[in-house]
Enzyme design. Structure first.
Site, PDB file in Angstrom:
ATOM      1  N   GLU A   1     -16.963  12.770 -62.454  1.00  0.00           N
ATOM      2  CA  GLU A   1     -18.228  11.898 -62.105  1.00  0.00           C
ATOM      3  C   GLU A   1     -18.898  10.461 -62.379  1.00  0.00           C
ATOM      4  O   GLU A   1     -17.155  10.154 -63.385  1.00  0.00           O
ATOM      5  CB  GLU A   1     -19.345  12.971 -63.013  1.00  0.00           C
ATOM      6  CG  GLU A   1     -20.930  12.338 -63.105  1.00  0.00           C
ATOM      7  CD  GLU A   1     -21.629  12.450 -62.018  1.00  0.00           C
ATOM      8  OE1 GLU A   1     -21.359  11.574 -61.563  1.00  0.00           O
ATOM      9  OE2 GLU A   1     -22.511  12.927 -62.419  1.00  0.00           O
ATOM     10  N   ASP A   2     -18.893   9.989 -61.916  1.00  0.00           N
ATOM     11  CA  ASP A   2     -19.080   8.096 -61.904  1.00  0.00           C
ATOM     12  C   ASP A   2     -19.508   8.115 -63.589  1.00  0.00           C
ATOM     13  O   ASP A   2     -19.037   6.909 -63.791  1.00  0.00           O
ATOM     14  CB  ASP A   2     -19.787   7.754 -60.971  1.00  0.00           C
ATOM     15  CG  ASP A   2     -20.957   8.057 -60.664  1.00  0.00           C
ATOM     16  OD1 ASP A   2     -21.406   9.035 -61.860  1.00  0.00           O
ATOM     17  OD2 ASP A   2     -21.731   7.255 -59.590  1.00  0.00           O
TER      18      ASP A   2
ATOM     19  N   ASP B   1     -23.818   2.754 -57.162  1.00  0.00           N
ATOM     20  CA  ASP B   1     -24.748   2.185 -56.819  1.00  0.00           C
ATOM     21  C   ASP B   1     -25.531   1.235 -57.492  1.00  0.00           C
ATOM     22  O   ASP B   1     -25.955   2.021 -58.449  1.00  0.00           O
ATOM     23  CB  ASP B   1     -25.070   3.382 -55.389  1.00  0.00           C
ATOM     24  CG  ASP B   1     -25.800   4.464 -55.772  1.00  0.00           C
ATOM     25  OD1 ASP B   1     -25.433   5.089 -56.663  1.00  0.00           O
ATOM     26  OD2 ASP B   1     -27.094   4.715 -55.585  1.00  0.00           O
TER      27      ASP B   1
ATOM     28  N   GLY C   1     -20.824   9.665 -55.752  1.00  0.00           N
ATOM     29  CA  GLY C   1     -21.364   8.358 -56.827  1.00  0.00           C
ATOM     30  C   GLY C   1     -19.710   8.775 -57.718  1.00  0.00           C
ATOM     31  O   GLY C   1     -18.706   7.267 -57.595  1.00  0.00           O
TER      32      GLY C   1
ATOM     33  N   PHE D   1     -27.290  -1.773 -66.062  1.00  0.00           N
ATOM     34  CA  PHE D   1     -27.436  -0.874 -65.523  1.00  0.00           C
ATOM     35  C   PHE D   1     -26.005  -1.497 -64.483  1.00  0.00           C
ATOM     36  O   PHE D   1     -25.852  -2.625 -64.399  1.00  0.00           O
ATOM     37  CB  PHE D   1     -27.925  -0.844 -64.142  1.00  0.00           C
ATOM     38  CG  PHE D   1     -28.462   0.073 -63.128  1.00  0.00           C
ATOM     39  CD1 PHE D   1     -28.710   1.152 -63.128  1.00  0.00           C
ATOM     40  CD2 PHE D   1     -27.868  -0.361 -62.325  1.00  0.00           C
ATOM     41  CE1 PHE D   1     -28.549   2.287 -62.409  1.00  0.00           C
ATOM     42  CE2 PHE D   1     -27.410   0.312 -61.277  1.00  0.00           C
ATOM     43  CZ  PHE D   1     -28.344   1.709 -61.117  1.00  0.00           C
TER      44      PHE D   1
ATOM     45  N   ASP E   1     -25.698   9.617 -68.268  1.00  0.00           N
ATOM     46  CA  ASP E   1     -26.447   8.510 -68.696  1.00  0.00           C
ATOM     47  C   ASP E   1     -27.124   9.147 -69.577  1.00  0.00           C
ATOM     48  O   ASP E   1     -26.319   9.696 -71.022  1.00  0.00           O
ATOM     49  CB  ASP E   1     -27.022   8.222 -67.598  1.00  0.00           C
ATOM     50  CG  ASP E   1     -27.628   6.796 -67.818  1.00  0.00           C
ATOM     51  OD1 ASP E   1     -27.711   6.238 -69.062  1.00  0.00           O
ATOM     52  OD2 ASP E   1     -28.633   6.471 -67.160  1.00  0.00           O
TER      53      ASP E   1
ATOM     54  N   LYS F   1     -21.616   6.099 -70.462  1.00  0.00           N
ATOM     55  CA  LYS F   1     -22.287   5.212 -71.228  1.00  0.00           C
ATOM     56  C   LYS F   1     -23.562   6.507 -72.510  1.00  0.00           C
ATOM     57  O   LYS F   1     -24.575   6.701 -72.005  1.00  0.00           O
ATOM     58  CB  LYS F   1     -23.653   5.448 -70.646  1.00  0.00           C
ATOM     59  CG  LYS F   1     -24.212   4.215 -70.242  1.00  0.00           C
ATOM     60  CD  LYS F   1     -25.964   4.111 -69.553  1.00  0.00           C
ATOM     61  CE  LYS F   1     -25.193   3.517 -68.022  1.00  0.00           C
ATOM     62  NZ  LYS F   1     -26.333   3.063 -67.291  1.00  0.00           N
TER      63      LYS F   1
ATOM     64  N   ARG G   1     -21.302   1.041 -53.507  1.00  0.00           N
ATOM     65  CA  ARG G   1     -20.008   1.884 -53.207  1.00  0.00           C
ATOM     66  C   ARG G   1     -18.369   1.566 -53.321  1.00  0.00           C
ATOM     67  O   ARG G   1     -18.003   2.036 -53.851  1.00  0.00           O
ATOM     68  CB  ARG G   1     -20.549   2.887 -52.896  1.00  0.00           C
ATOM     69  CG  ARG G   1     -21.786   3.819 -53.216  1.00  0.00           C
ATOM     70  CD  ARG G   1     -21.667   5.136 -53.143  1.00  0.00           C
ATOM     71  NE  ARG G   1     -23.170   5.678 -53.805  1.00  0.00           N
ATOM     72  CZ  ARG G   1     -24.034   6.312 -53.906  1.00  0.00           C
ATOM     73  NH1 ARG G   1     -22.556   6.689 -55.153  1.00  0.00           N
ATOM     74  NH2 ARG G   1     -24.651   6.824 -53.552  1.00  0.00           N
TER      75      ARG G   1
END
Ligand code: IMP
Ligand code: MG
Length: 188
Positions: free
Chosen positions: A95-96, A156, A41, A149, A99, A127, A162
């Site tokens: 990190e992408d 992804d 990610g 999402f 969450d 998030k 991606r």
């Protein structure tokens, strides 16, 4: 119409800002800091941010697994560990998206276990509304206040999207389109 969360230009700009922030934060480090991307990610984000860190850094990657489709599973698994020696070194985990926070909590503890001197957390998207466990974040690209999402720029849906250069909110039509693609792949 796609709901774009971050355009290509916005992503480039925020990566430049974060690169400068990281550069400033590590200015006094005696040992070369290690930037660890959480694959797959964070690949796009890490590459873009690194262009803007104008100091010596080492790079490595780690792989974990916790997501399946758009639903989260809370057990984090380590798929590939870092290969660099983290002992007495400052480590920046890239990190992408954060969450629930379970993945990052696991990663921070894991890297500390490796003997890192300091662990910084950097994420493209926070998030924040979905947080279940507290994780201190040092560098944030964009804060999402809706629990949606998103995909693109490394993020992804079942390994797809991606390669899309911007980040968008996945809707029902996108899910249908991608599920078709995945189904076709399975059939061949
Ligand atoms: P957490 O453990 O719940 O914080 O989940 C973090 C991981 O879930 C991220 O590294 C992503 O891979 C994935 N994830 C969470 N939200 C999204 C999303 O909106 N799109 C794509 N991946 C996501
Ligand atoms: Mg991830």
């Amino acid at each position: 119409m796609k709901r774009i969360i971050l355009s290509e230009q916005e992503i480039e700009k925020l990566c430049q800002r974060i690169g400068a922030e990281i550069e400033e934060k590590i200015a006094d480090e005696e040992k070369i800091p290690l930037v660890v991307g959480v694959m797959n990610g964070a690949m796009n984000f890490m590459i873009t941010v690194m262009k803007y860190i104008k100091r010596p850094i080492y790079t490595d990657y780690i792989r974990i697994s916790s997501y399946s489709g758009t639903t989260r599973t809370n057990n984090v698994r380590l798929l590939r560990d870092v290969s660099f020696d983290c002992a007495n070194r400052t480590v920046i985990i890239v990190e992408d998206i954060i969450d629930s926070g379970y993945s990052m909590k696991f990663l921070v503890e894991h890297i500390k276990h490796h003997g890192a001197k300091k662990v910084y957390v950097c994420t493209l998207i926070d998030k924040a509304v979905a947080r279940e466990v507290e994780v201190p974040i040092d560098f944030v690209g964009y804060t999402m206040n809706e629990n949606r999402f998103v995909a693109g720029f490394g993020l992804d849906y079942n390994e797809l999207e991606r390669n899309i250069p911007y980040i968008y909110e996945v809707d029902e039509n996108d899910l249908k389109r991608m599920d078709e693609v995945l189904k076709k792949d399975q059939e061949h």
